[in-house]
Design an enzyme around this catalytic site. Structure first.
Site, PDB file in Angstrom:
ATOM      1  N   HIS A  55       7.396  -3.954   8.774  1.00  0.00           N
ATOM      2  CA  HIS A  55       6.862  -5.149   8.066  1.00  0.00           C
ATOM      3  C   HIS A  55       7.926  -6.414   8.352  1.00  0.00           C
ATOM      4  O   HIS A  55       7.483  -7.554   7.896  1.00  0.00           O
ATOM      5  CB  HIS A  55       6.860  -4.621   6.691  1.00  0.00           C
ATOM      6  CG  HIS A  55       5.890  -3.687   5.965  1.00  0.00           C
ATOM      7  ND1 HIS A  55       6.131  -2.568   5.475  1.00  0.00           N
ATOM      8  CD2 HIS A  55       4.644  -3.999   6.356  1.00  0.00           C
ATOM      9  CE1 HIS A  55       4.938  -2.152   5.519  1.00  0.00           C
ATOM     10  NE2 HIS A  55       4.108  -2.799   5.702  1.00  0.00           N
ATOM     11  N   LYS A  94       9.304   3.962  14.617  1.00  0.00           N
ATOM     12  CA  LYS A  94       8.888   5.315  14.135  1.00  0.00           C
ATOM     13  C   LYS A  94       9.665   6.121  14.867  1.00  0.00           C
ATOM     14  O   LYS A  94      10.296   6.315  15.828  1.00  0.00           O
ATOM     15  CB  LYS A  94       7.387   5.507  14.979  1.00  0.00           C
ATOM     16  CG  LYS A  94       6.432   4.938  14.247  1.00  0.00           C
ATOM     17  CD  LYS A  94       5.720   5.239  13.156  1.00  0.00           C
ATOM     18  CE  LYS A  94       4.313   4.541  12.869  1.00  0.00           C
ATOM     19  NZ  LYS A  94       4.135   5.109  11.385  1.00  0.00           N
ATOM     20  N   THR A  95       9.880   7.370  13.562  1.00  0.00           N
ATOM     21  CA  THR A  95      11.211   8.358  13.922  1.00  0.00           C
ATOM     22  C   THR A  95      10.303   9.738  13.633  1.00  0.00           C
ATOM     23  O   THR A  95       9.113   9.648  13.644  1.00  0.00           O
ATOM     24  CB  THR A  95      12.144   8.453  12.810  1.00  0.00           C
ATOM     25  OG1 THR A  95      11.501   8.635  11.784  1.00  0.00           O
ATOM     26  CG2 THR A  95      12.796   6.901  12.727  1.00  0.00           C
ATOM     27  N   HIS A 126       8.603  -0.857   5.660  1.00  0.00           N
ATOM     28  CA  HIS A 126       9.365  -0.282   6.404  1.00  0.00           C
ATOM     29  C   HIS A 126       9.775  -1.356   7.611  1.00  0.00           C
ATOM     30  O   HIS A 126       9.207  -2.615   7.468  1.00  0.00           O
ATOM     31  CB  HIS A 126       8.606   0.686   7.021  1.00  0.00           C
ATOM     32  CG  HIS A 126       7.080   0.445   7.601  1.00  0.00           C
ATOM     33  ND1 HIS A 126       6.875  -0.470   8.736  1.00  0.00           N
ATOM     34  CD2 HIS A 126       5.792   0.678   7.222  1.00  0.00           C
ATOM     35  CE1 HIS A 126       5.822  -0.717   9.014  1.00  0.00           C
ATOM     36  NE2 HIS A 126       4.854   0.114   8.150  1.00  0.00           N
ATOM     37  N   GLN A 141      -8.254 -12.762   2.478  1.00  0.00           N
ATOM     38  CA  GLN A 141      -6.927 -13.456   2.964  1.00  0.00           C
ATOM     39  C   GLN A 141      -7.034 -14.867   3.328  1.00  0.00           C
ATOM     40  O   GLN A 141      -5.963 -15.722   3.066  1.00  0.00           O
ATOM     41  CB  GLN A 141      -6.411 -12.577   4.471  1.00  0.00           C
ATOM     42  CG  GLN A 141      -5.237 -13.113   4.890  1.00  0.00           C
ATOM     43  CD  GLN A 141      -4.454 -12.134   6.063  1.00  0.00           C
ATOM     44  OE1 GLN A 141      -4.792 -11.062   5.883  1.00  0.00           O
ATOM     45  NE2 GLN A 141      -4.086 -12.777   7.108  1.00  0.00           N
ATOM     46  N   LYS A 174       5.562   2.829  19.405  1.00  0.00           N
ATOM     47  CA  LYS A 174       5.598   1.790  18.168  1.00  0.00           C
ATOM     48  C   LYS A 174       7.002   1.711  17.561  1.00  0.00           C
ATOM     49  O   LYS A 174       7.730   2.862  17.162  1.00  0.00           O
ATOM     50  CB  LYS A 174       4.644   2.224  16.964  1.00  0.00           C
ATOM     51  CG  LYS A 174       4.521   1.232  15.992  1.00  0.00           C
ATOM     52  CD  LYS A 174       3.393   1.426  15.297  1.00  0.00           C
ATOM     53  CE  LYS A 174       3.133   0.518  14.199  1.00  0.00           C
ATOM     54  NZ  LYS A 174       1.956   0.781  13.396  1.00  0.00           N
ATOM     55  N   THR A 198       0.868  -1.167   0.086  1.00  0.00           N
ATOM     56  CA  THR A 198      -0.009  -0.028  -0.005  1.00  0.00           C
ATOM     57  C   THR A 198       0.832   1.384   0.003  1.00  0.00           C
ATOM     58  O   THR A 198       0.337   2.318   0.041  1.00  0.00           O
ATOM     59  CB  THR A 198      -0.827  -0.093   1.146  1.00  0.00           C
ATOM     60  OG1 THR A 198       0.001  -0.336   2.396  1.00  0.00           O
ATOM     61  CG2 THR A 198      -1.903  -1.159   1.053  1.00  0.00           C
ATOM     62  N   LYS A 239      -5.902  -0.502  12.103  1.00  0.00           N
ATOM     63  CA  LYS A 239      -6.207   0.703  11.575  1.00  0.00           C
ATOM     64  C   LYS A 239      -7.313   1.210  12.450  1.00  0.00           C
ATOM     65  O   LYS A 239      -8.363   0.686  12.796  1.00  0.00           O
ATOM     66  CB  LYS A 239      -6.633   0.431  10.025  1.00  0.00           C
ATOM     67  CG  LYS A 239      -5.357  -0.083   9.457  1.00  0.00           C
ATOM     68  CD  LYS A 239      -4.257   0.418   9.474  1.00  0.00           C
ATOM     69  CE  LYS A 239      -3.190  -0.037   8.501  1.00  0.00           C
ATOM     70  NZ  LYS A 239      -3.057  -1.371   8.637  1.00  0.00           N
ATOM     71  N   ASP A 296      -1.544  -8.723  15.049  1.00  0.00           N
ATOM     72  CA  ASP A 296      -2.798  -8.083  14.860  1.00  0.00           C
ATOM     73  C   ASP A 296      -3.390  -8.740  13.604  1.00  0.00           C
ATOM     74  O   ASP A 296      -4.686  -8.389  13.023  1.00  0.00           O
ATOM     75  CB  ASP A 296      -2.324  -6.614  14.011  1.00  0.00           C
ATOM     76  CG  ASP A 296      -1.436  -6.692  12.864  1.00  0.00           C
ATOM     77  OD1 ASP A 296      -0.714  -7.771  12.857  1.00  0.00           O
ATOM     78  OD2 ASP A 296      -1.291  -5.560  12.419  1.00  0.00           O
ATOM     79  N   ARG A 352      -8.166   2.773   5.131  1.00  0.00           N
ATOM     80  CA  ARG A 352      -6.772   2.990   4.463  1.00  0.00           C
ATOM     81  C   ARG A 352      -7.278   3.792   3.229  1.00  0.00           C
ATOM     82  O   ARG A 352      -8.285   3.584   2.440  1.00  0.00           O
ATOM     83  CB  ARG A 352      -6.535   1.670   4.175  1.00  0.00           C
ATOM     84  CG  ARG A 352      -5.035   1.723   3.352  1.00  0.00           C
ATOM     85  CD  ARG A 352      -4.432   0.338   2.982  1.00  0.00           C
ATOM     86  NE  ARG A 352      -3.775  -0.133   4.181  1.00  0.00           N
ATOM     87  CZ  ARG A 352      -3.466  -1.358   4.453  1.00  0.00           C
ATOM     88  NH1 ARG A 352      -3.758  -2.409   3.734  1.00  0.00           N
ATOM     89  NH2 ARG A 352      -2.717  -1.739   5.598  1.00  0.00           N
TER      90      ARG A 352
END
Length: 412
Positions: free
Chosen positions: A49, A231-232, A46, A172, A228, A41, A83, A193, A87
């Site tokens: 994943h 995350k930056t 990142h 899925q 999380k 998506t 989420k 999740d 999305r």
């Protein structure tokens, strides 16, 4: 317990399993074909994943067979799991381009050989599917009441859940059924999740074929401060170096909390547990440096990791090659005319906005060539350049304790 399964658990790759004893027995019998899925998506994977793909490599090293399923079909809908809102819908062309990018990134990390590890794209069986036939054959196997008991749906019911997203679990699950039929796939792995989707897939395969298949999830990785992981300040920690420069990627791991080092080495490196324990028993800063080097090596390659390490040493006084430091070019005529401190730091990318840089300077967080800059009206010229040793002058800019840039400029 099966030795490979026990090793995964020891490294932190274990949260829930549909049948731990049954999976252990299956793995004792011989190689197991398994899969992990990811939806393209965005233009890059990142680090969030990647946990299941690290597990994929551990499983493959133990003799099992891994499928990386890229959701070129499911990305057209979007998974509601984890989420808070629907999305963003992107074009089919963008999804196809993202698939190509994901395949390239995963191939670099996994090394697909077509036998022990390979890629599938669920677009191949979802894109042209007949809706009526699908609902008759697959939709009839699902209970809406049961689906609504899963946490991912319960949370979204509070804010609004479209039927489009509600159908994601069916698709899925259908993936698992297809991979079982095509490749004899018996196991799906993923983040926790995905538990509801995985359980639904296990149930669908049983209903349609009578076969016993399994699901295994991993904890969702957070830092010791509860935030999380990955995350930056600039967003997610992407694998694409154009989105997250390699040095920034390295520095993220170099600056993790002390309490996270061992856990991250277990998850994001392939060092033996005993070696990790030895590393963590020593100097914590050296352990963080080793963590940063190991993860950067796995994602970007050894040369990139070595260069990032050398740049860190040069920046923070431990020797190393200044050429490896993050750098920005500044035209000679700009410095000849003079450039204000705020513009200089902004040009070097050391602040998202000029207002951020003004605050940085006023709060005493900025320096040039080791000298504090406390006045936003300070102007820098060629007179401030220090010798870079290669025919170019340079300015070493720092923002806080962890951000720096080497600004290089050829003398007039």
């Amino acid at each position: 317990m099966n030795q490979t399964l026990a090793a995964l658990k020891a490294r932190g790759f274990f949260q829930q399993c549909t049948d731990e004893e049954g999976l252990s027995a299956l793995m004792d019998e011989g190689p197991v074909t398994f899969y992990v899925g990811t939806d393209p998506t965005g233009p890059s994977l990142h680090i969030g994943h990647m946990v299941p793909f690290f597990a994929l490599r551990h499983l493959r090293a133990a003799g099992h067979r891994g499928i990386a399923l890229i959701g070129g079909g499911t990305a057209r809908i979007g998974d509601p799991s984890g989420k808070t809102e629907m999305r963003r819908v992107i074009s089919y062309e963008a999804i196809d381009e993202n698939v190509r990018r994901f395949e390239k990134q995963l191939d670099r990390f996994v090394g697909f050989d077509g036998k022990t590890a390979f890629v599938e794209n669920n677009k191949n069986w979802l894109a042209d599917m007949n809706y009526i036939d699908f609902m008759r054959e697959i939709g009839s196997c699902f209970s809406v009441n049961k689906m609504l008991t899963f946490e991912s749906y319960k949370k979204r019911m509070e804010t609004g859940l479209s039927f489009l997203e509600f159908s994601y679990q069916l698709l899925q699950s259908y993936d698992f059924l297809n991979l079982y039929g095509r490749h004899g796939c018996r196991l799906q792995i993923g983040g926790d999740d995905q538990w509801g989707n995985i359980v639904a897939g296990v149930d669908l395969v049983r209903r349609k074929t009578g076969a016993q298949v399994f699901g295994l999830t991993f904890p969702l990785i957070t830092r010791s401060d509860g935030k999380k992981m990955g995350k930056t300040e600039k967003g997610a920690l992407f694998l694409d170096p154009e989105m997250t420069p390699v040095f920034d990627f390295f520095q993220y791991w170099r600056n993790v909390d002390d309490a996270d080092v061992r856990r991250f080495l277990l998850l994001f490196s392939f060092l033996p547990v005993e070696e990790i324990d030895g590393i963590c028993a020593g100097d914590i800063n050296q352990a963080k440096e080793r963590l940063a080097w190991e993860v950067t090596k796995e994602i970007h390659g050894k040369d990139a990791a070595d260069k990032a390490l050398a740049g860190a040493h040069a920046a923070f006084g431990g020797g190393g090659d200044k050429e490896s430091m993050p750098a920005a070019e500044l035209p000679a005529e700009v410095l000849a005319a003079g450039i204000g401190a705020v513009d200089l730091f902004f040009t070097a990318g050391l602040g998202a906005t000029k207002s951020d840089i003004r605050r940085l300077i006023e709060q005493g967080g900025a320096s040039v060539n080791g000298a504090p800059v406390t006045d936003v009206k300070t102007v820098f010229t060629t007179e401030n350049l220090q010798d870079s040793g290669d025919g170019r002058g340079e300015l070493i800019l720092r923002a806080g304790k962890k951000k720096f840039v080497r600004v290089v400029c050829r003398r007039g």
